[in-house]
Design an enzyme around this catalytic site. Structure first.
Site, PDB file in Angstrom:
ATOM      1  N   GLY A  46       0.840  -1.191   0.000  1.00 40.85           N
ATOM      2  CA  GLY A  46       0.000   0.000   0.000  1.00 40.85           C
ATOM      3  C   GLY A  46       0.875   1.241   0.000  1.00 40.85           C
ATOM      4  N   GLN A  51       3.119  10.061   0.744  1.00 42.36           N
ATOM      5  CA  GLN A  51       4.433   9.424   0.895  1.00 42.36           C
ATOM      6  C   GLN A  51       5.372   9.709  -0.273  1.00 42.36           C
ATOM      7  OE1 GLN A  51       2.493   5.453   2.038  1.00 42.36           O
ATOM      8  NE2 GLN A  51       4.431   5.382   3.137  1.00 42.36           N
ATOM      9  N   CYS A  94       6.044   0.167   7.247  1.00 36.19           N
ATOM     10  CA  CYS A  94       5.642   1.324   6.459  1.00 36.19           C
ATOM     11  C   CYS A  94       6.825   1.732   5.590  1.00 36.19           C
ATOM     12  CB  CYS A  94       5.257   2.462   7.398  1.00 36.19           C
ATOM     13  SG  CYS A  94       4.724   3.950   6.531  1.00 36.19           S
ATOM     14  N   LEU A  95       6.574   2.003   4.310  1.00 34.73           N
ATOM     15  CA  LEU A  95       7.676   2.368   3.416  1.00 34.73           C
ATOM     16  C   LEU A  95       8.339   3.680   3.847  1.00 34.73           C
ATOM     17  CD1 LEU A  95       6.192   1.344  -0.060  1.00 34.73           C
ATOM     18  CD2 LEU A  95       8.005   0.194   1.209  1.00 34.73           C
ATOM     19  N   HIS A 136      -4.468   1.603   7.468  1.00 33.99           N
ATOM     20  CA  HIS A 136      -3.112   2.158   7.568  1.00 33.99           C
ATOM     21  C   HIS A 136      -2.942   3.312   6.570  1.00 33.99           C
ATOM     22  CE1 HIS A 136       1.494   1.411   7.700  1.00 33.99           C
ATOM     23  NE2 HIS A 136       1.325   2.293   6.744  1.00 33.99           N
ATOM     24  N   GLU A 137      -3.384   3.093   5.321  1.00 27.79           N
ATOM     25  CA  GLU A 137      -3.203   4.125   4.283  1.00 27.79           C
ATOM     26  C   GLU A 137      -4.090   5.347   4.526  1.00 27.79           C
ATOM     27  OE1 GLU A 137      -0.658   3.835   2.582  1.00 27.79           O
ATOM     28  OE2 GLU A 137      -0.358   1.702   2.935  1.00 27.79           O
ATOM     29  N   HIS A 140      -2.504   7.633   6.869  1.00 27.81           N
ATOM     30  CA  HIS A 140      -1.510   8.507   6.213  1.00 27.81           C
ATOM     31  C   HIS A 140      -2.154   9.797   5.708  1.00 27.81           C
ATOM     32  CE1 HIS A 140       2.347   6.499   6.087  1.00 27.81           C
ATOM     33  NE2 HIS A 140       1.825   5.366   5.643  1.00 27.81           N
TER      34      HIS A 140
END
Ligand code: NI
Length: 174
Positions: A46, A51, A94-95, A136-137, A140
């Site tokens: 995701g 990001q 997380c990236l 999660h996304e 963000h």
């Protein structure tokens, strides 16, 4: 399509609230393509537009396994309409936060409403990993990160550790 740079903690842009997308033009379609390419390139499941430094409410997701057919979803202006009663726990990464995994308990299922890349308003029932990933996304898009689920002390220690990477905020994870 182009791979974009992933922004890392502690960059403050990750704490900002993303803006609603009013119109889908070629620019939004390009952004979606770039998000998918960046996500797949970094082996993520995701990615949110913030990001890659774009404060707009768009996320991409694909929770299919490596040997399965790809199941890409692009969600524009996603909102969660309801949560199921059960909860589940995953170790989330997380990236934007390299080498950090945090056990997080979230509702196991949810119904998300969003606009797809063709402009159609859609509802999707999500369960398990897909439900966790979407939550999660969407976090963000509101400036919330997985480290916010930690106790105050643990969070401070982790941020201190991550701050040592200050000069790498535009580094590409490959
Ligand atoms: Ni993330």
């Amino acid at each position: 399509m182009a791979k974009r740079k992933i922004i890392l903690v502690p960059d403050e842009i990750l704490r900002k609230k993303s803006e609603k997308i009013e119109k889908i033009t070629y620019k939004e379609k390009l952004l979606a393509d770039d998000l998918f390419e960046t996500m797949y390139n970094n082996n993520g499941i995701g990615l949110a537009a913030v990001q890659v430094g774009v404060l707009r409410r768009m996320i991409v997701i694909d929770v299919s396994k490596k040997d399965e057919e790809k199941k890409p979803f692009c969600l524009i202006n996603p909102t969660i309409k309801s949560f199921g009663k059960e909860s589940s726990t995953y170790e989330e990464g997380c990236l934007s936060i390299p080498e950090t995994f945090i056990e997080i308990e979230r509702p196991k299922s949810c119904i998300v409403e969003y606009v797809d890349i063709l402009g159609n308003k859609t509802n999707m029932e999500c369960d398990g990993l897909l439900s966790t990933c979407i939550q999660h996304e969407i976090n963000h898009l509101d400036g919330k990160l997985i480290i916010d689920f930690l106790s105050k002390l643990k969070k401070e220690i982790l941020i201190k550790k991550l701050s040592k990477n200050k000069n790498t905020s535009s580094r590409v994870i490959v």
